[in-house]
Design an enzyme around this catalytic site. Structure first.
Site, PDB file in Angstrom:
ATOM      1  N   HIS A 135       0.757  -1.192   0.017  1.00 42.05           N
ATOM      2  CA  HIS A 135       0.136   0.074   0.067  1.00 42.05           C
ATOM      3  C   HIS A 135       0.941   1.172  -0.114  1.00 42.05           C
ATOM      4  O   HIS A 135       0.223   2.347  -0.388  1.00 42.05           O
ATOM      5  CB  HIS A 135      -0.891   0.097   1.187  1.00 42.05           C
ATOM      6  CG  HIS A 135      -0.546   0.671   2.495  1.00 42.05           C
ATOM      7  ND1 HIS A 135      -0.079  -0.695   3.377  1.00 42.05           N
ATOM      8  CD2 HIS A 135      -0.077   1.396   3.136  1.00 42.05           C
ATOM      9  CE1 HIS A 135       0.549  -0.044   4.615  1.00 42.05           C
ATOM     10  NE2 HIS A 135       0.521   1.231   4.377  1.00 42.05           N
ATOM     11  N   ASP A 165      -0.045  -7.453   1.201  1.00 40.38           N
ATOM     12  CA  ASP A 165       0.396  -6.148   1.414  1.00 40.38           C
ATOM     13  C   ASP A 165       1.881  -6.170   1.633  1.00 40.38           C
ATOM     14  O   ASP A 165       2.625  -5.312   2.245  1.00 40.38           O
ATOM     15  CB  ASP A 165      -0.299  -5.451   2.666  1.00 40.38           C
ATOM     16  CG  ASP A 165      -0.179  -3.983   2.815  1.00 40.38           C
ATOM     17  OD1 ASP A 165       0.071  -3.570   1.546  1.00 40.38           O
ATOM     18  OD2 ASP A 165      -0.162  -3.207   3.916  1.00 40.38           O
ATOM     19  N   ASN A 238       5.414   4.716   9.420  1.00 44.85           N
ATOM     20  CA  ASN A 238       6.093   3.524   9.704  1.00 44.85           C
ATOM     21  C   ASN A 238       5.839   2.392   8.823  1.00 44.85           C
ATOM     22  O   ASN A 238       6.545   1.463   8.756  1.00 44.85           O
ATOM     23  CB  ASN A 238       5.740   3.116  11.113  1.00 44.85           C
ATOM     24  CG  ASN A 238       6.759   3.819  11.986  1.00 44.85           C
ATOM     25  OD1 ASN A 238       6.130   4.546  12.720  1.00 44.85           O
ATOM     26  ND2 ASN A 238       7.814   3.417  12.106  1.00 44.85           N
ATOM     27  N   SER A 239       4.724   2.523   8.018  1.00 45.53           N
ATOM     28  CA  SER A 239       4.309   1.244   7.024  1.00 45.53           C
ATOM     29  C   SER A 239       5.544   0.991   6.255  1.00 45.53           C
ATOM     30  O   SER A 239       6.118   1.660   5.770  1.00 45.53           O
ATOM     31  CB  SER A 239       3.307   1.875   6.151  1.00 45.53           C
ATOM     32  OG  SER A 239       2.094   1.829   6.752  1.00 45.53           O
ATOM     33  N   LEU A 291      -7.296 -25.045  -3.017  1.00 41.27           N
ATOM     34  CA  LEU A 291      -8.043 -26.229  -2.762  1.00 41.27           C
ATOM     35  C   LEU A 291      -9.338 -26.378  -3.323  1.00 41.27           C
ATOM     36  O   LEU A 291      -9.728 -27.478  -3.586  1.00 41.27           O
ATOM     37  CB  LEU A 291      -7.770 -26.217  -1.186  1.00 41.27           C
ATOM     38  CG  LEU A 291      -8.334 -27.631  -0.521  1.00 41.27           C
ATOM     39  CD1 LEU A 291      -7.179 -28.707  -0.977  1.00 41.27           C
ATOM     40  CD2 LEU A 291      -8.083 -27.520   1.046  1.00 41.27           C
TER      41      LEU A 291
END
Length: 490
Positions: A135, A165, A238-239, A291
């Site tokens: 992001h 992400d 901080n991401s 699956l």
């Protein structure tokens, strides 16, 4: 002597001044010993007894100094479109076509504008390969990476995975860069010290510390939620930055915070990233195993209704026709206990395990069927990208269990985009009713009642009559294109 010390503490006077200093020295020494015992344990014969807690290091300075050069500031420029109002009305009125003469024809249609954002990242290879959040760089036109020594480099996205992400960048520049080591997030324990370094609010190389508050957190970010929760302060900017252990190894990628929350931040476990990095770097994306089942967690009510002895594993609520699970022999109503040798306790664990399995790999699946455990082999397929949705509809017809029902006819099914052309539409749910308590929703399509297929309200009434007003009632419903079981108490 002790009584006189007590008298002094209460009154502030001491009858023997020559002994006052000695008494207070002993008292202060005792306080120091008591304080020390809190960290080293009780003493026996003058020898400290360890309590197994190492405590905080005296300083994080050495770690911060060593790790800082591997953390980068990421600035991105994005180009977005917006509608621009039609100014043609200015061509008429008291000013005539003055607007056109000065500004030309009135702008119409979409206009573009630039926006800027910022985040953090961590260098994971000396060639300038950087790990960050998807992001942070999603739809970025330009990416500029700033090192701790203020050097700036252009960068480009070479791999991205929206589902977890995560994204990988490559610096467009020559030279060797300080890279951080990737640790093992599986061995993290709640209470371990961790260090976060990033660029919150544009404040480069900000260092914060805390502990691991929890593991395996589900925050609704996606199908592969498995976050590390920490109280190391994490803020916007901080991401994409790293979460380090006390060995200086990356154990997580800081990703999310709770608005208005204090001391609650979340990081993607580095082991999740390590499993995806080879494909992200070489192919630019991730191919996941598939699956072909719809699954749900097992509540106590479901366990009782299904006659399960324990609440463990995940319930198969639907099987995709001709999918890998169908071909392997998995059936609706089976309980999956383990996949490819890994125990499964909740649905997100199975989703993650299957996604991490290479396509076309034959994996053993341990299941519970009709009270008996058996192991079957399923060959995984490739995860498709289609998603189906359904909409709510219907008029209300009162039902005994708090369900308001309506017949599902072909026209209604086609309008709702349903794959099933037969069943019963839940047109409403009475608040506080058994249906409401079981989280049945308006728009659900009832397909089975107590393991018996029902095609209309009359068939459902016959099955309900067999219960004679008693529960529990097990329904198989279709919701949002997937099937799930719902247990209602009578």
């Amino acid at each position: 002597m002790i009584s006189k010390v007590r008298t002094y503490l209460k009154t502030g006077t001491f009858r023997y001044p020559a002994l006052a200093a000695t008494a207070m020295v002993f008292l202060f020494a005792g306080m120091l010993l008591a304080s020390s015992a809190r960290f080293t344990g009780s003493t026996h014969a003058g020898t400290p007894v360890p309590v197994g807690v190492h405590g905080a290091p005296p300083s994080f300075a050495d770690l911060a100094e060593a790790l800082g050069p591997a953390v980068v500031n990421i600035k991105v420029t994005k180009v977005q479109k917006t509608g621009y109002s039609d100014m043609s009305q200015f061509s008429e009125g008291p000013f005539g076509d003055m607007f056109k003469r000065f500004f030309g024809d009135a702008p119409r249609g979409p206009e573009t504008f630039k926006t800027q954002g910022a985040g953090s990242g961590v260098v994971i290879a000396a060639d300038g390969t950087i790990l960050t959040n998807y992001h942070v760089v999603d739809d970025a036109k330009d990416i500029v990476v700033t090192m701790s020594d203020k050097r700036e480099f252009k960068a480009r996205t070479i791999g991205k995975d929206p589902k977890t992400d995560l994204a990988v960048l490559k610096v467009d520049g020559k030279g060797s860069f300080k890279a951080a080591a990737l640790g093992n997030s599986d061995v993290l324990r709640v209470g371990d010290w961790v260090l976060a370094i990033g660029n919150p609010f544009g404040l480069s190389n900000t260092v914060t510390s805390g502990i691991v508050s929890a593991k395996g957190r589900i925050i609704g970010a996606g199908p592969y939620d498995d976050f590390i929760q920490t109280d190391a302060p994490i803020n916007p900017g901080n991401s994409g930055g790293p979460l380090f252990n006390m060995k200086g190894e990356v154990v997580g990628i800081n990703t999310a915070i709770i608005p208005n929350g204090q001391g609650i931040g979340f990081a993607i476990p580095v082991n999740t990233a390590k499993g995806l990095l080879p494909e992200l770097v070489s192919k630019g994306g991730v191919t996941r195993g598939y699956l072909g089942v719809s699954i749900q967690n097992i509540s106590e009510d479901l366990a009782a209704t299904l006659n399960l002895k324990t609440v463990k594993g995940v319930l198969v609520s639907d099987v995709v026709q001709d999918g890998p699970a169908d071909k392997g022999g998995i059936k609706q109503g089976d309980v999956i206990l383990s996949f490819n040798g890994k125990d499964v306790k909740e649905s997100h664990e199975l989703s993650s395990a299957v996604a991490a399995t290479p396509v076309d790999k034959a994996a053993p699946v341990r299941i519970l069927r009709d009270g008996k455990e058996l192991t079957i082999t399923v060959k995984t397929g490739k995860l498709p990208s289609e998603e189906r949705t359904a909409e709510n509809t219907g008029e209300e017809t009162k039902g005994k269990w708090g369900m308001q029902l309506q017949e599902l006819n072909p026209d209604t099914a086609r309008r709702m985009g349903l794959r099933n052309r037969q069943g019963i539409v839940v047109a409403g749910v009475e608040p506080g009713s058994p249906a409401d308590n079981a989280s049945l929703q308006k728009g659900d399509i009832i397909l089975e009642v107590n393991r018996t297929q029902v095609k209309g309200i009359e068939e459902m009434k016959r099955e309900l009559k067999k219960l004679d007003g008693k529960g529990p009632l097990l329904l198989l419903v279709e919701r949002g294109g997937s099937n799930l079981y719902v247990a209602l108490k009578g």
